[in-house]
Structures are given as C-alpha cells and as structure tokens.
Motif scaffolding. Structure first.
Motif, PDB file in Angstrom:
ATOM      1  N   TRP A 149       0.835  -1.198   0.000  1.00 25.80           N
ATOM      2  CA  TRP A 149       0.000   0.000   0.000  1.00 25.80           C
ATOM      3  C   TRP A 149       0.870   1.249   0.000  1.00 25.80           C
ATOM      4  O   TRP A 149       0.625   2.191  -0.748  1.00 25.80           O
ATOM      5  CB  TRP A 149      -0.928  -0.008   1.221  1.00 25.80           C
ATOM      6  CG  TRP A 149      -1.811   1.191   1.288  1.00 25.80           C
ATOM      7  CD1 TRP A 149      -3.036   1.349   0.726  1.00 25.80           C
ATOM      8  CD2 TRP A 149      -1.502   2.438   1.938  1.00 25.80           C
ATOM      9  NE1 TRP A 149      -3.513   2.605   0.991  1.00 25.80           N
ATOM     10  CE2 TRP A 149      -2.596   3.291   1.736  1.00 25.80           C
ATOM     11  CE3 TRP A 149      -0.414   2.895   2.678  1.00 25.80           C
ATOM     12  CZ2 TRP A 149      -2.635   4.590   2.238  1.00 25.80           C
ATOM     13  CZ3 TRP A 149      -0.449   4.187   3.173  1.00 25.80           C
ATOM     14  CH2 TRP A 149      -1.549   5.023   2.961  1.00 25.80           C
ATOM     15  N   GLN A 201       1.102   4.443  -2.726  1.00 21.90           N
ATOM     16  CA  GLN A 201       0.932   5.835  -2.324  1.00 21.90           C
ATOM     17  C   GLN A 201       2.183   6.651  -2.632  1.00 21.90           C
ATOM     18  O   GLN A 201       2.096   7.788  -3.094  1.00 21.90           O
ATOM     19  CB  GLN A 201       0.605   5.921  -0.828  1.00 21.90           C
ATOM     20  CG  GLN A 201      -0.654   5.217  -0.423  1.00 21.90           C
ATOM     21  CD  GLN A 201      -1.855   5.663  -1.238  1.00 21.90           C
ATOM     22  OE1 GLN A 201      -2.129   6.857  -1.360  1.00 21.90           O
ATOM     23  NE2 GLN A 201      -2.565   4.710  -1.806  1.00 21.90           N
ATOM     24  N   VAL A 249      -3.242  -0.632   7.555  1.00 23.27           N
ATOM     25  CA  VAL A 249      -3.647  -1.262   6.298  1.00 23.27           C
ATOM     26  C   VAL A 249      -4.121  -2.677   6.596  1.00 23.27           C
ATOM     27  O   VAL A 249      -3.380  -3.460   7.199  1.00 23.27           O
ATOM     28  CB  VAL A 249      -2.462  -1.291   5.303  1.00 23.27           C
ATOM     29  CG1 VAL A 249      -2.861  -1.951   3.998  1.00 23.27           C
ATOM     30  CG2 VAL A 249      -1.931   0.121   5.070  1.00 23.27           C
TER      31      VAL A 249
END
Length: 168
Positions: free
Chosen positions: A24, A28, A144
């Motif tokens: 994740w 990003q 997450v």
C-alpha cells in the motif's frame, strides 16, 4: 543515516499484514513521488532463555541481527518480488519497535502499519506496537488491512437473488 526519514515509513515485522502495508505504501509513494522506508526493529532475545541454559543454545546478537535482516528481506520480496525500485530503502534497527518506528517517522509524510481483522464483528486488530504508534506519533498513522479473505458481499435482508441494485 539519521534516525528519521522522509517519505512514507512502514513498520515491517514479516507478517502478511506488514507486507500488505508495504504494498500500500509503495502505491501511495509512487502517486506522491516520495520514497518508502521499510523499517524492521528487533530486540535481543536474551530474556527468552533460562539463566542456566548453555551459552551455545543462545543465539548471538550478530545471529539475531542477521535473522532480523532476513525477515525484512523476505517481506520486501513477498511485497515486490525480485525487482525492488530505487525509491525503497530497507532499514534494520535494534531497539524497541514502537520507539524505533516513532523515531523514523519523525518528519515523514506518514507511518503505515499492517493490521488483521479479528473477532465476531471484524474489528481491526492493532497490537501493542500499533497502539503505541497511534497514541504517540507526530505524523498520520495508517493501518492497512490484510487482504486475507474475499470481501463480503453486502445484501439486503430478505432480498432474493433476482433483486437488482443500482441508482433509481
């Protein structure tokens, strides 16, 4: 290296949840044009052995450090495969995990941690390190979830299979 990082700091403990957080964070970071710093903190495991245990049974600090580096390398491989981009920096640090992560996150854009769902109501499971980071971080902390099961399909109570959904 100084004990703080720019970009997105990710706590990596080798779990599936931390691998999900690493993936994740990389997505990003790509969107933001910033680096990812994967941090694995470890503490010597001397407390786990009885004082009368033979010294040969106890791993040395160097062996423990090597094992910590293997945990981090394995998590990075699980997240990205054999090709790792130049915007990822992996760091192994001896020390209490929450304190290490908070130090490295100082000045970062955010701190990413993995979490697992548990319990009857699928409440997020955040361990002691995560709770300390959420309580004390000076940057945003993102937890997450682990994609360990397919998303539950939402259905209306009493609806039959031939009911269609959509905008009215």
């Amino acid at each position: 290296m100084t004990e703080h990082a720019d970009g997105i700091v990710v706590g990596v403990d080798g779990s599936e949840a931390s691998v999900a957080a690493l993936r994740w964070a990389a997505e990003q970071a790509r969107a933001l044009g910033t680096p990812v710093v994967a941090v694995h903190a470890w503490e010597p495991a001397t407390a786990g052995f009885a004082p009368y245990a033979p010294a040969s049974a106890r791993p040395t600090v160097a062996e423990q450090r090597e094992r910590a580096a293997e945990v981090l390398a394995s998590a990075v491989r699980a997240a990205f495969g054999p090709r790792v981009g130049p915007d990822l920096r992996a760091v192994v640090v001896e020390g209490p995990p929450a304190q290490v992560l908070l130090r490295y996150a100082r000045g970062a854009l955010l701190l990413a941690l993995g979490r697992r769902a548990h319990g009857r109501w699928e409440l997020p499971a955040v361990g002691t390190v995560g709770r300390e980071c959420l309580r004390s971080a000076t940057v945003p902390v993102v937890t997450v979830p682990t994609p360990d099961r397919p998303a539950t399909r939402i259905t209306a109570i009493g609806a039959t299979a031939d009911v269609r959904t959509g905008a009215a």
